[in-house]
Scaffold this active site. Sequence first.
Site: not given
Length: 224
Positions: A56, A81, A108, A130, A205, A207
């Site tokens: 993910e 993340e 990254d 983003d 959250r 979304e």
Amino acid sequence: MSEHHPPLRSYGRLKSRPIKPRQAALVEQRLPELRIPAGAVEPAALMPNARETWLEIGFGGGEHMAAQAGRHPDVLVLGAEPFTNGVASAVRHIDEQGLSNVRLHDGDVRELIARLPAASLARVFILFPDPWPKARHHKRRLVQPETVAELARVLKPGGRLRFASDWADYVDWALARIGEDSSFAWQADRADDWRVPPADHVTTRYEEKRLGDCAPVFLDFVRA
């Protein structure tokens, strides 16, 4: 000799509010053991009995990643993340749910992908990245031809890539750039295939905040 420049950042701020002391202590305790080691990544070494390995990209607060890991305990779930608060939230979810099949990269994702073996992933999720909505910032979007090519390299034949966004322009952008790569086939046959959340989707959250300019759109691709 040409000078090497690192890729533009595809994400914005790295931290917002201060992390609560209790959560900070949990991160200090658990993140070292959850973090994907430096160097070449060998999924079999991270979880020898894993049926598959999923990734993910930009897991936000970690809700979707943790839920998928909980539903599929035989799958190794990698999460990337750079946002410090998101990493702290994910560590909490992993700890509270007692998950042993999640490993994290707090940086990254392109650096992580470069260390993955070819054809090592069965699924990739890019959920509400983003959007960089201003035209002059589009070059910072994660979905670029070179990133798509790298995802094609690390996905197995038949592997799946899911992109979701609530920014109409980014949906068009992603559909064009992923669709231009012959390694990927878009799976939509009718409008509901992109308008209705997939049966295995877990709402996040972000979304729920509906910060974009359209209803969430889900694009599912299969690696040829």
